[in-house]
Design an enzyme around this catalytic site. Structure first.
Site, PDB file in Angstrom:
ATOM      1  CB  THR A   1      67.821  70.108  71.469  1.00  0.00           C
ATOM      2  OG1 THR A   1      67.684  68.729  71.127  1.00  0.00           O
ATOM      3  CG2 THR A   1      66.578  70.558  72.208  1.00  0.00           C
TER       4      THR A   1
ATOM      5  NE  ARG B   1      59.456  56.581  87.273  1.00  0.00           N
ATOM      6  CZ  ARG B   1      59.642  56.528  85.944  1.00  0.00           C
ATOM      7  NH1 ARG B   1      60.857  56.311  85.450  1.00  0.00           N
ATOM      8  NH2 ARG B   1      58.646  56.659  85.111  1.00  0.00           N
TER       9      ARG B   1
END
Ligand code: CU1
Length: 530
Positions: free
Chosen positions: A327, A449
């Site tokens: 990446t 969350r």
């Protein structure tokens, strides 16, 4: 070609009206349908996000009951992943890949039609669960048992919808591979393929490898619920954690399915607006392939907290961190492409540059979460939510927007309104950060969350986040206006479209011909003359 079963003697007759779209075997029309479908679902999933942000605007329960809130988080994710990012990527692939490789159409045009038309039915099934007894699925998009097995009448509809989406994706992937492998124009060797084509080949292999795994996971859940098996039921000798292993063996490659086409789009746009060839073409190809290969060995970084052996925790930590290497190669190459380039900042370039910067933020927070001991702090908090929204909104969605602005002049023959495009970009880039950056703080402070209510200590940043969400959400209506305006008229797009570019972006091989950026490649678009 005759589509209708009439005694029509006109062999060159082209279907019009609804039949043009319903029976279409044309990659451009099918691409358009995918993109329109994705845009519609973007607003469906977006409306669900607005419900979530409205409820979280302040502490306490204001608008929805907790079960419905959980359905909103679940359905928002399923719609955005399977209904927006994936179909939009396939839509761009349909439009671009045949022309980029010099093919007259996709290799399997009738299957292409079926791949698309499965989608509206799959999402009708999925969205109809909102009106079913027991409500829509509410166990999270990851569908973990045992919680998801508590779903009411909706469960088999959810599972069947997932099966349909998998069939659609696999057929689309087969089509892309068949097209690129068999229908390239003479001279279009693999190492001349535009990066967008390369990233889609790799994505297609990921789809074929992982969608059956997801199908297997939800099928085991189906038999657990309705046929007396105990794959995931501890009471019958099964293991609920096994679902997580199977799910994330699909799920981690899936995140690369969502982002690799975005890498490809950005790799087309940056060279055009920097007026330089893409830096490190071959390393871009190998890095994308390496990311895809490694994505099969990192799945348990989503489940560091389930109680794995230490060796497992370490393996998945190091494997995950190793993905930062390819990446990093890509991000370096994008920056090197821009370095000393003759850059201009039209809307596609703005979105692409924002992609490089903001996707990198999501990449770095991903690296943070990949460090096992640290992840115990982040797990199931808003930090995770912030991370994957940087990757998927300022990453995938921004790249898709960049791709539409980049290619829509070629699709429609008209330039979009550049001033409005820039307005759309700046509204998006400012308020998407107002929306998601504070969620890092909330997560690090401990806000979980998928919870409709929270402690008052989290109130301030949630309010900021919600304001960012509403403005970002509503500013996407501007995008719809710009697209419609561009389809209906506007300045005529020149052959080269982008000033200083060579009009070759349509078919541009990367790397460009030997030591020059100006010799046109010997590739023709067979559809251009029809
Ligand atoms: Cu992952």
């Amino acid at each position: 070609m005759s589509y209708a079963t009439t005694h029509d003697d006109h062999h060159d007759h082209k279907p019009t009206g609804i039949t043009r779209w319903l029976f279409s075997t044309n990659h451009k029309d099918i691409g358009t349908m995918y993109l329109i479908f994705a845009l519609i679902m973007f607003f469906v999933g977006g409306a669900m996000a607005m419900v979530i942000r409205a409820e979280l605007f302040q502490p306490g329960l204001q608008f929805v009951d907790p079960l419905f809130f959980n359905s909103m988080t679940t359905m928002h994710a399923l719609v955005m992943i399977f209904g927006v990012v994936m179909p939009a990527g396939v839509g761009l692939a349909n439009w671009q890949i045949p022309m980029m490789v010099g093919a007259p159409d996709m290799a399997l045009p009738r299957m292409n039609n079926m791949s698309f038309w499965i989608l509206p039915f799959a999402f009708t099934l999925l969205l109809s669960t909102l009106f079913m007894k027991g409500g829509a699925p509410a166990g999270g998009w990851t569908m973990y048992p045992p919680l998801t097995l508590q779903t009411g009448d909706a469960l088999p509809f959810l599972i069947f919808a997932v099966h349909l989406l998998g069939i659609s994706s696999i057929m689309g992937a087969i089509n892309i591979i068949a097209t690129v492998f068999n229908m390239r124009a003479p001279g279009m060797t693999f190492m001349r393929l535009p990066l967008f084509v390369w990233t889609w080949i790799i994505t297609a292999f990921l789809l074929i490898a992982t969608m059956p795994v997801l199908a297997g996971a939800v099928t085991m859940m189906l038999t657990d619920k309705f046929f007396g098996t105990s794959f995931f039921g501890a009471a019958g000798g099964g293991d609920p954690v096994m679902f997580q292993h199977v799910f994330w063996f699909f799920g981690h490659p899936e995140v690369y399915i969502l982002i690799l086409p975005a890498f490809g789009i950005v790799s087309q746009i940056l060279p055009t607006f920097a007026r330089k060839p893409l830096f490190g073409y071959e390393s871009m190809v190998y890095a994308a392939a390496a990311i895809a290969f490694l994505s099969f060995f990192v799945w348990a970084h989503h489940m560091f907290t389930v109680g794995m052996p230490l060796a497992g925790e370490l393996f998945f930590m190091y494997a995950t961190m190793s993905i930062a290497v390819p990446t990093g190669v890509k991000i370096f190459n994008w920056m090197a492409t821009m370095w000393k380039g003759s850059m201009t900042f039209e809307t596609p370039m703005l979105f692409a540059v924002a992609f490089v910067m903001l996707f990198s933020i999501g990449g770095f927070t991903g690296l943070m979460m990949g460090i096992t001991p640290a992840d115990f702090q982040y797990h199931d908090t808003y930090f995770i939510v912030a991370h994957f929204h940087y990757v998927l909104v300022t990453g995938a969605v921004f790249a898709l927007m960049a791709g539409v602005y980049f290619w829509i002049p070629k699709w429609t023959g008209h330039m979009y309104d550049e001033t409005l495009g820039k307005c759309h970009f700046w509204l998006s880039v400012i308020f998407v950060n107002v929306l998601f950056f504070p969620q890092h703080f909330l997560g690090l402070a401990g806000m979980p969350r998928r919870i409709p209510d929270y402690n008052v200590q989290f109130a301030d940043w949630n309010m900021v986040s919600s304001v960012g969400g509403f403005v970002y959400g509503f500013s996407q209506l501007l995008f719809v206006y710009i697209v419609i305006k561009c389809i209906r008229g506007g300045a005529k797009a020149t052959d080269q479209v982008w000033e200083g570019a060579h009009g070759l972006e349509w078919t541009l091989p990367s790397p460009p011909p030997f030591h020059t950026f100006t010799i046109p490649p010997q590739v023709t678009d067979a559809t251009a003359h029809s």
